[in-house]
Design an enzyme around this catalytic site. Sequence first.
Site, PDB file in Angstrom:
ATOM      1  N   GLN A   1       0.879  -1.354   0.034  1.00  0.00           N
ATOM      2  CA  GLN A   1      -0.001  -0.025  -0.109  1.00  0.00           C
ATOM      3  C   GLN A   1       0.836   1.243  -0.035  1.00  0.00           C
ATOM      4  OE1 GLN A   1      -3.726  -0.683   0.544  1.00  0.00           O
ATOM      5  NE2 GLN A   1      -2.777  -2.512  -0.290  1.00  0.00           N
TER       6      GLN A   1
ATOM      7  N   GLY B   1     -11.754   2.774   3.762  1.00  0.00           N
ATOM      8  CA  GLY B   1     -10.922   1.962   3.115  1.00  0.00           C
ATOM      9  C   GLY B   1      -9.900   2.821   2.144  1.00  0.00           C
ATOM     10  N   HIS B   2      -9.043   1.792   1.720  1.00  0.00           N
ATOM     11  CA  HIS B   2      -7.933   2.350   0.772  1.00  0.00           C
ATOM     12  C   HIS B   2      -8.637   3.046  -0.558  1.00  0.00           C
ATOM     13  CE1 HIS B   2      -6.743  -1.758  -0.344  1.00  0.00           C
ATOM     14  NE2 HIS B   2      -8.023  -1.517  -0.744  1.00  0.00           N
ATOM     15  N   ASN B   3      -7.946   4.063  -1.119  1.00  0.00           N
ATOM     16  CA  ASN B   3      -8.207   4.540  -2.450  1.00  0.00           C
ATOM     17  C   ASN B   3      -9.900   5.221  -2.315  1.00  0.00           C
ATOM     18  OD1 ASN B   3      -6.015   3.491  -3.502  1.00  0.00           O
ATOM     19  ND2 ASN B   3      -7.004   1.714  -4.067  1.00  0.00           N
TER      20      ASN B   3
ATOM     21  N   SER C   1     -11.870   1.877  -2.720  1.00  0.00           N
ATOM     22  CA  SER C   1     -12.135   2.339  -3.953  1.00  0.00           C
ATOM     23  C   SER C   1     -13.591   2.604  -4.356  1.00  0.00           C
ATOM     24  CB  SER C   1     -11.681   1.479  -5.040  1.00  0.00           C
ATOM     25  OG  SER C   1     -10.251   0.962  -5.077  1.00  0.00           O
TER      26      SER C   1
END
Length: 355
Positions: free
Chosen positions: A216, A257-259, A277
């Site tokens: 990440q 969460g990520h993105n 995402s």
Amino acid sequence: MEQNVFFLPHEGLKLAELAEFLGAELANSDHADVIVRSVAPINRARAGDVCYILSRRSRDELLTCEASAVICDKALADLVPQHIPIILSSNPHAAFAMAGGLFYPAALRPVAISPGESEIAPSAVIDPSARLEKGVIVEPLAVIGAHAEIGEGTRIGAHSIIGPGVKIGRDCSIAAGASILCALIGNGVIIHNGVRIGQDGFGYAPGPRGMIKIVQIGRVIIQDNVEIGANTTIDRGAMDDTVIGEGTKIDNQVQIGHNVQMGRHCAIVAQVGIAGSTKIGNGVQIGGQAGIKGHVTIGDGVQIAAKSGIMTDLAAGGQYGGVPARPLKDYLREAAQQVAKSKLRGRNPGGKEND
């Protein structure tokens, strides 16, 4: 309620001054010199307090109200007893919020752990390469990593961690126990106790011997005037950035969460989970405990009911609820039908109508 030793009343303000600050109108100029010091709900407002009403349902409480002023819309002014001064506002809720902030400015940000205003606590650990502008306050046992940059007027709370290379703007409040890694933070940002920003996101690829961790290497970008509630977590991007738009307000215990790309002036209530995402537009409101699947797009101005499950893209401007989420009117109609069926079964346990 007994005197609150944590937030002391204001030294006092004339009603005319308060009305001017609020951009409101004092209904009767004879009350211009009445002094107010605090805010309170209608049911326990006393002399010196300001309260507000939003509907005619407050009629009975006003009969026993002892406030020094009531903020209300012109259409509700006839409900207020003649002895109580009235401040007329087209948006009483916002006006009351502004009054509270005027009387209790210290309560708008996390409470300082360290008394006094000495700039750097002796027990704080600050890397020599870090750059702190004037007026930065660092509380005891905070850690600031190499090449971090912190803007003027920002307060770093006790036991908080600011990682290497992190940049934090001006007039921010980072509360005790927060950790900020791999992040760029704008101006006027408020981060409450225990917030975790910039830890790696949840990313794995199945392999022959189990799950293989995916690196990440993105960042978290938090724009100006965002507020993030206690114990919320915001993962850094995998290869792109996680972005929280200007003016967005996030409650306690939210997982992002990520993105995730979140727009401006959104409101996210406690225990919401947003998977990686996801793209969220401007002005989106998400009720408590809602869950959002990854890689979906939520349009501008969408409102999502509490405990909803979002599985697909949602068009701009809509209201949605349920699991899976559908237009709110459909969800409420189905819920009402289920309640009606349940009551009918209760009256007829055998499934047959009573004689």
